[in-house]
Write an enzyme that holds these catalytic residues in place. Sequence first.
Site, mmCIF file in Angstrom:
data_model
loop_
_atom_site.group_PDB
_atom_site.id
_atom_site.type_symbol
_atom_site.label_atom_id
_atom_site.label_comp_id
_atom_site.label_asym_id
_atom_site.label_seq_id
_atom_site.Cartn_x
_atom_site.Cartn_y
_atom_site.Cartn_z
ATOM 1 N N ASN A 8 0.875 -1.175 0.000
ATOM 2 C CA ASN A 8 0.000 0.000 0.000
ATOM 3 C C ASN A 8 0.914 1.227 0.000
ATOM 4 O O ASN A 8 1.388 1.662 1.057
ATOM 5 C CB ASN A 8 -0.861 -0.094 1.274
ATOM 6 N N ARG A 87 -2.489 -1.732 -3.414
ATOM 7 C CA ARG A 87 -3.466 -0.658 -3.390
ATOM 8 C C ARG A 87 -3.087 0.323 -4.506
ATOM 9 O O ARG A 87 -1.958 0.809 -4.557
ATOM 10 C CB ARG A 87 -3.416 0.065 -2.051
ATOM 11 N N HIS A 175 -10.975 6.028 -0.651
ATOM 12 C CA HIS A 175 -11.071 5.188 0.556
ATOM 13 C C HIS A 175 -11.963 3.964 0.327
ATOM 14 O O HIS A 175 -12.548 3.418 1.261
ATOM 15 C CB HIS A 175 -11.612 5.990 1.768
ATOM 16 N N ARG A 234 -4.912 18.298 4.183
ATOM 17 C CA ARG A 234 -5.705 18.658 2.994
ATOM 18 C C ARG A 234 -6.921 19.490 3.395
ATOM 19 O O ARG A 234 -7.494 19.277 4.455
ATOM 20 C CB ARG A 234 -6.150 17.392 2.263
ATOM 21 N N GLU A 370 -7.927 -2.462 5.535
ATOM 22 C CA GLU A 370 -7.757 -2.380 4.078
ATOM 23 C C GLU A 370 -6.853 -3.506 3.576
ATOM 24 O O GLU A 370 -7.050 -4.034 2.483
ATOM 25 C CB GLU A 370 -7.167 -1.017 3.700
#
Length: 391
Positions: A8, A87, A175, A234, A370
């Site tokens: 990832n 990912r 996500h 962000r 994940e």
Amino acid sequence: MTRVLTLNAGSSSIKFAVFSSGDAPEELASGQIESLYSFGGVLSLKWQGKKTKTELGQADHVEGVRAILDAVAPVLDGQGVAAIGHRVVHGGTVYDAPAVLTDEVMATLEKFVPLAPLHQPHNLAAVRAAMEAFPDAVQVGCFDTAFHRGHPWVNDTFALPRRYYEAGVRRYGFHGLSYDYIAGAMARIDPQGADRTVVCHLGNGASMCALREGQSVASTMGFSALDGLPMGTRCGQLDPGVMLYLMEQEGMDAKAISDLLYKESGLKGLSDLSNDMRVLEGAGTPEADQAIEYFVFRIRRELGSLAAVLGGLDTVVFTGGIGENSANIRGKVCSDMEWIGITLDEAANAEHAAVISSGDVTVRVIPTDEELVIATAAISALEDARAAAAE
Ligand code: AMP
């Protein structure tokens, strides 16, 4: 038993895990590299209850993947890596499910670099490094956008001239691996009671997703991973007029605006202190408190908006580093929300219990995974490849 590796790759980090490849994949080891491209690169590995750290110095993504492959060699114990799940942030409009990474697929993913210039190149660099190290392994891409590809058109478009939609300027949502995991967990935990669920993935990146019967119908993130909630660094939702102002009045170019919006804004920008929620919760400065207040305000606003999309609310799920660990943030989000059916159970919230509500709407805390979603996809592709070879 063969092993499956998950990678990832972020812009300056790579998370990884090694799984057994049985029916119920088991995580054998996990770790991450932080601070790629700086002199302080460090690889940490968690295996057999022990944590080890290795200094890497200055490493790029390819060197990072090689260091991971060295670090996991003892975990593999002479077994081959049969499949590697990656990912990959962007699957464009093409991929609504994981895909085996052939040369043709890689060429398609290369075309999506302009859609995610800060992340996609690193993802693809990690794939290439893994292909070089394990040429015989099945390489599988798991896309952050794929879970949202079923959005109805109104949640997929912007009100721009139609040619931009055709050119791929759409609300992709991100996500997706986390939401996929939560949708699966909800189907197991509460198959009847989760028709209308809002998931709050609150970590350094943060977004929310409306699930109807386990399918994503709307997300707070749009074209890029900048939209929606404020995040560690962000900005979240921003009037596009601000960008025009920055260009016209401050003379900022694309790079300067990108740095501002991705790296200097959000909790860090508002607090003038840190992107880390733990630091902000402990700071007690007016600016840190205001950063938290804005974060919570936006989550509550989006919760109302996503409940309207769903036509009501049965379940709210908190996940991600903040969602799983900050009783303070969960408590602020859920306070005075009886009007929508949320009544917080403060004792349960303080204990990070699985259910933290006592009202009509069930509020849950579910740790996301994940890596398990990626490993499961890689194992499934491996089984398909073996079945095809046996025919
Ligand atoms: P993630 O990106 O999902 O790993 O989440 C990272 C964020 O979770 C950072 O802002 C951390 O400060 C925050 N976080 C982790 N543990 C806690 C905690 N115990 N309390 C508050 N925030 C936390």
